[in-house]
Design an enzyme around this catalytic site. Structure first.
Site, PDB file in Angstrom:
ATOM      1  CE1 TYR A   1     -78.200  -9.152 101.439  1.00 51.51           C
ATOM      2  CE2 TYR A   1     -80.506  -8.958 100.829  1.00 51.51           C
ATOM      3  CZ  TYR A   1     -79.260  -9.528 100.648  1.00 51.51           C
ATOM      4  OH  TYR A   1     -79.094 -10.485  99.673  1.00 51.51           O
TER       5      TYR A   1
ATOM      6  NE  ARG B   1     -62.139   3.687 101.997  1.00 51.46           N
ATOM      7  CZ  ARG B   1     -60.954   3.098 101.840  1.00 51.46           C
ATOM      8  NH1 ARG B   1     -59.841   3.697 102.246  1.00 51.46           N
ATOM      9  NH2 ARG B   1     -60.869   1.908 101.274  1.00 51.46           N
TER      10      ARG B   1
ATOM     11  CE  LYS C   1     -81.001 -11.827 102.977  1.00 49.83           C
ATOM     12  NZ  LYS C   1     -80.755 -12.338 101.623  1.00 49.83           N
TER      13      LYS C   1
ATOM     14  CD  GLU D   1     -75.916 -19.527  98.455  1.00 48.65           C
ATOM     15  OE1 GLU D   1     -76.999 -19.567  99.067  1.00 48.65           O
ATOM     16  OE2 GLU D   1     -74.901 -18.965  98.917  1.00 48.65           O
TER      17      GLU D   1
ATOM     18  CG  LEU E   1     -78.358 -16.650 103.176  1.00 50.22           C
ATOM     19  CD1 LEU E   1     -77.431 -15.748 103.980  1.00 50.22           C
ATOM     20  CD2 LEU E   1     -79.381 -15.833 102.437  1.00 50.22           C
TER      21      LEU E   1
END
Ligand code: PMP
Length: 286
Positions: free
Chosen positions: A32, A100, A150, A182, A206
């Site tokens: 995202y 799945r 991300k 972070e 990130l």
């Protein structure tokens, strides 16, 4: 009611549907981006799309549309929802195969799922917390080893945020072997003797888009800057601390685990960087 985007269509939020077999839903198999909007314009848009491409490729997915198409999508959803200040959330998952299965589906028969929505945040750049600073706790960083991608697997950061809330704090800094990685959803910095210190980019964190912009603005202004890891102990003894993210910009941190940082007020470096970042962002927004 909001207008959201799902696989090519703009729809009222209550008419948007995703398959129960979507791998984003079943396996957190998706990535995202969150892009801020100020004055109806997108902040750091191209950098966010470049990182989206990087995240997708790291997971063997391709960009499902061009940057221009993503820009049109973002502008479209901002306009349809009349967002002045706020953000656009964009998510791309490996789609919804027939069943799945741990094996990735064939991308030719299972297209990626693309969704986007907006969140309106009037006065986003005037967050009153930026005047007082936030308080963080430290938590152990038990996330997986590819934090540079991300992905939507945000359960641990979400739990860390709850631990912070329980402790009466605003957020958490994650720590690995005594070293700060972070924040739950932001990059972490300290300032000592006028020098801005933040971890270099690696798989451990990130690669924040706001981080890159803020560091560039600091360099342009000949501010002292060093990219190196710092310990939690150093952070507690720093003159200042702060975080950066697309939605918080630059936010001072005034307390870590109940220990006051500096004099317990935002200091001079973080507020200055915040002002520069917001000013430059408004100027370069598209
Ligand atoms: N680290 C983590 C773990 C994050 O989730 C985020 C925000 N998504 C950031 C850093 C900050 O990145 P950005 O400046 O691109 O918002």
């Amino acid at each position: 009611m909001r207008t959201v985007y799902v696989n090519g269509d703009f729809l009222p939020e209550d008419r948007a549907h995703i398959s129960v077999f979507d791998r984003g839903f079943l396996m957190a198999d998706g990535v995202y981006e969150v892009t801020s909007v100020l004055d109806g314009k997108l902040i750091d848009f191209h950098s966010h799309i470049r990182r989206l491409k990087r995240s997708l490729e790291a997971l063997d997915m391709n960009m499902p549309m061009t940057s221009e198409d993503f820009l049109a999508l973002h502008r479209g959803i901002v306009e349809k929802n009349q967002i002045t200040d706020g953000l656009v959330y964009l998510q791309v998952t490996r789609g919804a195969p027939a069943d799945r299965d741990f094996v990735f589906p064939d991308p030719d028969s299972t297209p990626l799922t693309i969704i986007a929505f907006t969140q309106s945040k009037p006065g986003l750049a005037d967050n009153p917390l930026s005047k007082t600073g936030i308080r963080v706790i430290s938590v152990e960083d038990i996330r997986w080893g590819r934090r540079d991608i991300k992905t939507v697997q945000l359960l641990y950061p979400s739990m860390a945020k709850m631990m912070a809330q329980k402790a009466g704090a605003d957020d958490a800094w994650m720590v690995l072997d005594g070293i700060v990685t972070e924040g739950t959803s932001n990059n972490a910095y300290i300032v000592k003797d006028g020098e801005i210190i933040t971890r270099p980019r690696s798989n451990e964190i990130l690669h924040g888009i706001t981080r890159a912009a803020v560091l560039q603005y600091a360099k342009d202004r000949q501010m002292a800057l060093v990219e190196r890891a710092f310990s939690l102990d150093e952070a507690r003894n720093a003159d200042e601390a702060f975080i950066t993210s697309a939605s918080q910009f630059v936010m001072p941190v005034v307390e870590i685990d109940g220990t006051q940082i500096g004099d317990g007020k935002p200091g001079s470096v973080a507020p200055k960087l915040r002002e520069i970042y917001i000013r430059e962002s408004r100027r370069s927004a598209i």
